[in-house]
Design an enzyme around this catalytic site. Structure first.
Site, PDB file in Angstrom:
ATOM      1  N   GLY A   1      43.425  39.240  42.618  1.00  0.00           N
ATOM      2  CA  GLY A   1      41.193  37.839  42.994  1.00  0.00           C
ATOM      3  C   GLY A   1      41.566  36.495  42.337  1.00  0.00           C
ATOM      4  O   GLY A   1      40.689  35.591  42.835  1.00  0.00           O
TER       5      GLY A   1
ATOM      6  N   GLY B   1      40.449  45.096  43.805  1.00  0.00           N
ATOM      7  CA  GLY B   1      41.082  46.012  44.447  1.00  0.00           C
ATOM      8  C   GLY B   1      41.398  47.361  42.936  1.00  0.00           C
ATOM      9  O   GLY B   1      39.886  47.889  42.823  1.00  0.00           O
ATOM     10  N   HIS B   2      41.926  46.477  41.694  1.00  0.00           N
ATOM     11  CA  HIS B   2      42.561  47.315  40.675  1.00  0.00           C
ATOM     12  C   HIS B   2      41.433  47.011  39.548  1.00  0.00           C
ATOM     13  O   HIS B   2      41.493  47.894  38.195  1.00  0.00           O
ATOM     14  CB  HIS B   2      43.751  46.375  40.005  1.00  0.00           C
ATOM     15  CG  HIS B   2      43.587  45.053  39.075  1.00  0.00           C
ATOM     16  ND1 HIS B   2      42.899  45.362  37.994  1.00  0.00           N
ATOM     17  CD2 HIS B   2      42.856  44.018  39.772  1.00  0.00           C
ATOM     18  CE1 HIS B   2      42.909  43.900  37.609  1.00  0.00           C
ATOM     19  NE2 HIS B   2      43.238  43.142  38.245  1.00  0.00           N
TER      20      HIS B   2
ATOM     21  N   THR C   1      54.275  38.953  54.607  1.00  0.00           N
ATOM     22  CA  THR C   1      54.762  40.462  54.754  1.00  0.00           C
ATOM     23  C   THR C   1      53.488  40.884  53.835  1.00  0.00           C
ATOM     24  O   THR C   1      53.213  40.789  53.078  1.00  0.00           O
ATOM     25  CB  THR C   1      55.524  41.169  54.462  1.00  0.00           C
ATOM     26  OG1 THR C   1      56.830  39.906  55.703  1.00  0.00           O
ATOM     27  CG2 THR C   1      55.717  42.862  55.264  1.00  0.00           C
TER      28      THR C   1
ATOM     29  N   CYS D   1      42.791  34.452  17.968  1.00  0.00           N
ATOM     30  CA  CYS D   1      43.790  35.556  17.519  1.00  0.00           C
ATOM     31  C   CYS D   1      44.555  36.756  19.079  1.00  0.00           C
ATOM     32  O   CYS D   1      45.763  37.527  18.525  1.00  0.00           O
ATOM     33  CB  CYS D   1      44.296  36.228  16.335  1.00  0.00           C
ATOM     34  SG  CYS D   1      44.260  34.980  15.134  1.00  0.00           S
TER      35      CYS D   1
END
Lengths: 399, 123
Positions: free
Chosen positions: A71, A200-201, A237, A324
Site C-alpha cells: 500500500g 492485500g495483507h 518481475t 512510547c
C-alpha cells in the site's frame, strides 16, 4: 496461551484458502510471467485472474489496476507519479493531516522538490470537511489525496463529497483506501476517485502485494523504471504468489463482505460500550462514520505502551498511538491534529477487529481491561487528576 | 523488545506509592511529551531507608522506577548520587536504545529528591 488478536489495521492473518491458492506459484508454476513456456504462461494467467478479482472488489476495469509491492508503494506512486505527470499544469498539492506516513512523507518529499503542499486539519472526529477542502484549492492545485479511513481512529471520510469537489475543478483525486478495501464495500464508480490505493495483507491476503487503481486514460510517471510489467507503469518481475494471494483474498472479501461487516460491527459496538464503562476513557474518531471493526480510545492518567504490554501478557494484542509505542517517540500526529491534548494522546489504545474474533474474545478483553487500567492508575502520579492541567486547558477530553 | 528483568520489574514493580511526609520529593518529566516519574524518599542518619515511586509512562519507565528505588534503598546520600542512567539500565540487563533517554528519567528524579532533602536540611 490463547491469543486474542485485535490489531487488524496493522495486518490480518492469512486466509487458509488464500494460502492454498498461493502454493502452486511458489513451487510448480514458478516461471517468470514474461516467459513464453507453460509455467510462465500459467503465472501470467494467474496474475490476470488476480487483477480481475481485485478490480471486481472495487468495481473497476482490470486494466485500471497496477500491482505494487505494498500500500505504501501504491501511495508513493499515486502522489509522486501524478505530481510529476501534471507538473506542467500546476504545482500545488493538498493532503490531510490524518494521512498514513507513506502519503505524508511523499507530500513532504514533493514539497522539498518545489511543490507547494497544504495539509488539511481534521475536526475533532478526524473528519476532513468539504468546506476546508474547497478553501484550500487554488488555480495551481493538481492533486488532492485524502485517506478513505484512518487506521488510527477509524474515521471514514466523506470521500464521495470530497472527490466531487475535485472533479468540479478538474483536479485529480487520490484516496488511500488501504484500511478500507476489504473491510467496507467500496464502489469506485460511486466514489468518483481517480486513484485508489490498497494492500492485500489488510484483508487476509499475504504481505508483499498492493495495488493502485488508476482511472483509464490517466498518465502517471513510474517510480520504478525497467521492463514492460504493469503496462510499463511499474517495472520489476511480479511477486506472483503474493499477487495471486491478494486476488483470491479480494474474491473472498467481495463474496463475504456483507455478512462480515454485520458480524464485526456487532462485536465492535459491544466492545465500545464495554470499554467506555471504565471511568475517564474516551472514544476517539467518529462515533458512527467509522470502520466496522474499529474501536479506539484515550485513557486518562496512564500511557498506551504500558497498557499494550499488560494486555500482551494476557494474549491480547492491540495497538497504541502513544509516543512510547512508536519508534519515532512522538505521540500520534493524527490524534494531535484532532485537538486531543498531548498528555491524553499518550493514553491511546486501539482495538481493530477481524472476522475471526469471537464474542468470547470481547468478553475476555472487557473483563481484563478495567483491571489493567486500575493497576496502571495505581502506579500513576496522576491518579487524582492531572494536577491543575485541566484548569490550564492543557487537558481537554473529547466530548 | 524488553529484557526478562525489565518485564519482571514492570509486571511486579517494587516500591509503588508515595511516602507520607517524605524527607525528599523529586519529579522529572512531562506528560505532554512523555514519561513522568515522582520519587519520594525517607532519610535517616544520611542513609535512604525508604524510597517509593509513581510513574506515568511506558513499560521501560515503570521498570526503571522500580529498579532505581530498589537500588537507592540502603545507600547513603553520597552513594545514591552515584546511581546513573547507565547503572540502572545495566541492572535491568539493558534497555532498548530508543528508550534510554526517554524512559530513564529515574536517576534525575532521584537526584531531585536528594536535592530536595538537602534543601530541607538547610532550613
Amino acid at each position: 496461551m490463547q491469543v486474542r488478536y485485535f490489531d487488524h489495521v496493522a495486518t490480518t492473518p492469512l486466509d487458509e484458502e488464500v494460502l492454498k491458492a498461493i502454493m502452486p506459484y511458489l513451487k510448480e508454476d514458478f516461471g517468470n510471467p514474461l516467459s513464453i513456456y507453460e509455467s510462465g504462461m500459467r503465472a501470467r494467467k494467474a496474475i490476470e485472474e488476480a487483477r480481475a478479482e481485485v478490480s471486481s472488489l472495487i468495481n473497476v476495469k482490470p486494466s485500471e489496476i497496477i500491482f505494487t509491492s505494498s500500500g505504501a508503494e501504491a501511495n508513493n506512486l499515486a502522489l509522486r507519479g501524478i505530481a510529476l505527470a501534471k507538473q506542467s499544469k500546476g504545482s500545488h498539492i493538498i493532503v490531510s493531516k490524518v494521512e498514513h506516513h507513506s502519503v505524508l512523507n511523499s507530500a513532504r518529499f514533493l514539497e522539498k522538490s518545489g511543490f507547494a503542499v497544504t495539509f488539511l486539519h481534521p475536526d475533532k472526529y478526524g473528519t476532513i470537511s468539504p468546506e476546508s477542502l474547497r478553501k484550500a484549492i487554488t488555480n495551481e492545485t493538481i492533486l488532492i489525496s485524502i485517506i478513505l479511513a484512518s487506521p488510527e481512529v477509524g474515521t471514514v471520510q466523506p470521500i464521495k463529497e470530497l472527490a466531487h469537489i475535485a472533479k468540479e475543478k478538474g483536479i485529480t483525486f487520490h484516496t488511500d483506501a488501504v484500511s478500507g478495501v476489504g473491510s467496507i464495500p467500496i464502489d469506485v464508480s460511486d466514489l468518483g476517485v481517480d486513484l485508489l490505493s490498497m494492500a492485500g495483507h489488510q484483508f487476509y491476503g499475504p504481505k508483499g502485494a498492493g495495488a493502485l487503481y488508476l482511472r483509464e486514460g490517466m498518465r502517471i510517471v513510474p517510480l520504478i523504471y525497467g521492463g514492460i510489467q504493469e503496462g510499463g507503469r511499474r517495472a520489476g518481475t511480479e511477486n506472483v504468489p503474493a499477487i495471486v494471494g491478494m486476488g483470491r483474498a479480494a474474491g473472498i472479501a467481495k463474496e463475504k463482505l456483507p455478512e462480515r461487516v454485520h458480524y464485526i460491527k456487532g462485536l465492535r459496538d459491544k466492545l465500545i460500550e464495554g470499554i467506555l464503562k471504565t471511568e475517564k476513557v474516551y472514544l476517539t474518531g467518529h462515533p458512527s462514520e467509522r470502520l466496522p471493526g474499529h474501536a479506539s480510545f484515550v485513557v486518562e492518567f496512564i500511557e498506551g505502551e504500558s497498557m499494550l504490554l499488560l494486555l500482551a501478557v494476557l494474549g491480547i494484542y492491540a495497538a497504541s498511538g502513544s509516543a512510547c509505542s512508536s519508534k519515532a517517540l512522538k505521540a500520534s500526529p493524527v490524534l494531535l491534529s484532532m485537538g486531543i491534548s498531548p498528555n491524553l494522546a499518550q493514553g491511546s489504545i486501539v482495538f481493530s477487529l477481524g472476522y475471526e474474533n469471537t464474542e468470547d474474545d470481547i468478553n475476555y478483553l472487557l473483563t481484563e481491561f478495567p483491571v489493567i487500567v486500575k493497576r496502571l492508575r495505581e502506579i500513576s502520579p496522576y491518579q487524582k487528576g492531572w494536577g491543575g492541567m485541566e484548569e490550564t486547558g492543557q487537558c481537554i477530553p473529547q466530548k | 523488545m524488553y529484557s526478562a528483568k525489565v518485564m519482571e520489574h514492570f509486571m511486579n514493580p517494587r516500591n509503588v506509592g508515595e511516602i507520607e511526609n517524605p524527607d525528599g520529593v523529586g519529579e522529572e518529566g512531562n506528560p505532554t511529551c512523555g514519561d513522568v516519574m515522582k520519587i519520594t524518599i525517607r532519610v535517616s542518619e544520611g542513609r535512604i531507608v525508604d524510597a517509593k515511586f509513581q510513574t506515568f509512562g511506558c513499560g521501560a519507565a515503570i521498570a526503571v522506577s522500580s529498579m532505581i528505588t530498589e537500588m537507592a534503598k540502603g545507600k547513603t546520600i553520597e552513594e545514591a548520587l552515584l546511581i546513573s542512567k547507565e547503572s540502572v539500565a545495566n541492572e535491568l540487563e539493558g534497555l532498548p536504545a530508543q528508550k534510554m533517554h526517554c524512559s530513564n528519567l529515574g536517576a534525575d528524579a532521584l537526584r531531585k529528591a536528594i536535592a530536595d532533602y538537602k534543601d530541607k536540611q538547610k532550613k
